[in-house]
Design a protein around this motif. Structure first.
Motif, PDB file in Angstrom:
ATOM      1  N   LEU A   2       9.216  15.938  44.493  1.00 59.47           N
ATOM      2  CA  LEU A   2       9.440  17.377  44.322  1.00 59.47           C
ATOM      3  C   LEU A   2      10.275  17.724  43.082  1.00 59.47           C
ATOM      4  O   LEU A   2       9.759  18.378  42.167  1.00 59.47           O
ATOM      5  N   ALA A   7      11.505   8.765  53.372  1.00 58.95           N
ATOM      6  CA  ALA A   7      10.983  10.109  53.125  1.00 58.95           C
ATOM      7  C   ALA A   7      11.889  10.876  52.168  1.00 58.95           C
ATOM      8  O   ALA A   7      11.410  11.600  51.278  1.00 58.95           O
ATOM      9  N   SER A   8      13.205  10.723  52.321  1.00 62.08           N
ATOM     10  CA  SER A   8      14.158  11.409  51.446  1.00 62.08           C
ATOM     11  C   SER A   8      14.042  10.915  50.003  1.00 62.08           C
ATOM     12  O   SER A   8      14.056  11.711  49.060  1.00 62.08           O
ATOM     13  N   GLN A  35      10.832  12.189  48.550  1.00 60.37           N
ATOM     14  CA  GLN A  35      10.960  13.629  48.287  1.00 60.37           C
ATOM     15  C   GLN A  35      11.656  13.867  46.952  1.00 60.37           C
ATOM     16  O   GLN A  35      11.234  14.728  46.164  1.00 60.37           O
ATOM     17  N   GLY A  49      17.110  15.686  49.689  1.00 61.77           N
ATOM     18  CA  GLY A  49      17.063  14.252  49.921  1.00 61.77           C
ATOM     19  C   GLY A  49      18.381  13.564  49.624  1.00 61.77           C
ATOM     20  O   GLY A  49      18.773  12.621  50.312  1.00 61.77           O
ATOM     21  N   THR A  84      15.305  21.519  45.097  1.00 57.65           N
ATOM     22  CA  THR A  84      15.373  20.711  46.323  1.00 57.65           C
ATOM     23  C   THR A  84      16.136  19.404  46.119  1.00 57.65           C
ATOM     24  O   THR A  84      16.163  18.569  47.022  1.00 57.65           O
TER      25      THR A  84
END
Length: 292
Positions: free
Chosen positions: A220, A212-213, A216, A22, A18
């Motif tokens: 993650l 949030a990015s 993340q 982000g 992932t």
């Protein structure tokens, strides 16, 4: 218990894949690579600190251990910096797939520096990986990928290969959480120095989506990925965990194609299959050699 190990390995690979999620969002908002990396490592360091505080684990390490971990942290952070820079020159899915050739580089470096025997199976895997990268080098409509972008990804893969060899040669009595915390912390220091000399200003996070990015990226592909890798290795061993790692570039490609509209061609598919097959065959051949 093996089911738990395979599930953990799958989650670790998906979480690490992932990275573009982000990163590309912050790039779209105009943030420079140095700022993205600093926020990722800073928030990850904070998360590990909270984790260690909850476990009431001491932060103390010896000076000798600190020097070794500082070198490892620098290698890892500079590998991240090279990868993130490449996202500006090429599709993230393609970059992440080329990056996954690092086990091939590990094999070559072990032959060069530790005089391991170069087998026919290893040679075949190297040729397959190089062929896969060559296919990825030509994008949609035969357009050649950026030489700068490809060079940055190969540099990132090489630095990560040195990092893996360094970890294998570093023996400490630190817990996995403490060991990883110090690597991420020293990686953050190296990134701050890099940012200073690169002359890129540290840009603020302005919107909830940017926060949030950044979180993340820290949670993650950094904290949770490392955590689940430890669980996977404990239950199923390093070889199956490495094989499950083939999901990483696949995840990155899916994110690039379905979320950011990156192109997916037959040439890209064949290149991905060649690289992943080379890595899986290399891991399996080395495991068979160990069992004999």
């Amino acid at each position: 218990m093996k089911l738990k190990g395979f599930a953990a390995a799958l989650l670790a690979a998906i979480f690490y894949g992932t990275n573009p999620l982000g990163t590309l969002q912050l790039y779209a908002d105009g943030m420079n690579p140095s700022s993205v990396l600093v926020y990722r490592y800073a928030f990850a360091t904070l998360m590990f600190l909270i984790w260690m505080a909850a476990k009431r684990e001491s932060l103390t390490i010896s000076w000798g251990t600190a020097i070794r971990l500082a070198i490892l942290g620098t290698l890892m952070s500079m590998s991240s910096a090279s990868l993130y820079l490449s996202f500006r020159y090429m599709d993230a899915g393609v970059a992440s797939t080329i990056l996954f050739s690092y086990p091939i580089m590990v094999a070559v470096l072990m032959v060069v520096f530790y005089h391991e025997h170069l087998t026919w199976s290893t040679t075949l895997c190297i040729l397959m990986a190089v062929s896969g990268i060559a296919l990825l080098y030509h994008g949609k409509g035969g357009v050649t990928l950026s030489t700068v972008g490809v060079s940055l990804v190969i540099l990132s893969s090489l630095l990560y290969a040195f990092y893996i060899i360094g970890v294998n040669q570093t023996h400490t009595k630190l817990s996995p959480v403490k060991f990883t915390f110090w690597i991420v912390f020293f990686g953050l220091i190296a990134l701050l120095v890099y940012t200073f000399f690169a002359g890129e200003p540290l840009e603020p996070l302005r919107t909830p989506l940017e926060w949030a990015s950044a979180l993340q990226l820290a949670l993650l592909p950094t904290v949770l990925s490392l955590y689940f890798i430890n669980i996977a290795i404990e239950h199923i061993g390093s070889t199956p965990t490495a094989i499950m790692g083939a999901v990483e570039p696949v995840t990155a490609v899916c994110i690039g194609v379905f979320i950011f509209g990156e192109s997916f061609t037959l040439r890209l598919a064949v290149g991905i299959v060649l690289i992943l097959s080379a890595v899986i065959l290399l891991v399996l051949s080395r495991e068979e050699k160990i069992e004999k």
